[in-house]
Design an enzyme around this catalytic site. Sequence first.
Site, PDB file in Angstrom:
ATOM      1  NE  ARG A  34      -3.409   8.659  14.157  1.00 23.00           N
ATOM      2  CZ  ARG A  34      -2.515   8.373  13.518  1.00 23.00           C
ATOM      3  NH1 ARG A  34      -1.653   7.426  13.569  1.00 23.00           N
ATOM      4  NH2 ARG A  34      -1.999   9.252  12.508  1.00 23.00           N
ATOM      5  CD  GLU A  46      -2.392  -0.715   2.768  1.00 27.61           C
ATOM      6  OE1 GLU A  46      -3.253   0.202   2.731  1.00 27.61           O
ATOM      7  OE2 GLU A  46      -2.742  -2.019   3.531  1.00 27.61           O
ATOM      8  CE  LYS A  54       1.804   7.321   6.747  1.00 28.96           C
ATOM      9  NZ  LYS A  54       0.786   8.231   6.772  1.00 28.96           N
ATOM     10  CD  GLU A 106      -3.743   9.300   6.355  1.00 33.46           C
ATOM     11  OE1 GLU A 106      -2.967  10.216   6.494  1.00 33.46           O
ATOM     12  OE2 GLU A 106      -3.949   8.377   7.040  1.00 33.46           O
TER      13      GLU A 106
END
Length: 175
Positions: A25, A2, A4, A83
Site C-alpha cells: 500500500r 473473516e 483479521k 495479506e
Amino acid sequence: MEMKLDGLALSLRYANGSLALGATRGDGRTGEDVTQNLRTIEAIPLKLREPKEGELEKIGMSPNQIKNLSSLIKNGMIEVRGEAVMTKAVLKELNIKYAKAGKPILANPRNGAAGSIRQLDPKLSAERKLDFYVYSLVTDLGLIKHEQEHQLAKLLGFKVLKENKSCKNLTEVFA
C-alpha cells in the site's frame, strides 16, 4: 465473517495469467513494487490456475462470467488483494538463528513480514518463509457474494483462511 490477519497488505496483478506486479500500500496513494520478493513466497502462484467450467458453475458463476474470467486469465488483467504473514513458529525459529549469529532479532510477526517483503535481496525474503492469504478480488467479475470471491481465489490457486465463513446474522458470527 473473516479473521483479521496482522501482516502486510499486498496487491497482486496478473497479466495473461502470470504474476506481473506485486505492490504494498505504500503511503496509501503510491505502493512499493515488491514483485521480486513476492516471487519467493510459495503461497503466491506465479501463474494462475484456470478453473474448469464445472467448478465455476458450482460456486454460482454464470456462463457469461465464466467466459469473462477465462478471457481475463488468458489475455487480460486480474488483481487480488491479500495479506503476507509470518507465523509465530517461523518468528521463533528465525530469532534463535539470528541471536546465535549475533544479528538483531525480529520484534514481532507483523514487523517480520513487512521487513521481509521490503528486503533488497530476494534471498533474504525467501528465508523468512512467509505465507499469503487472499481476502479480495479487485477485478470486478460480477460476483454477488463476497464468499464467491474466496471460493474463486481458491480455484485460481490462492490460499484463503479456512476459518472464513458466511453468516446470516450476528448470532452466527458470535457462535
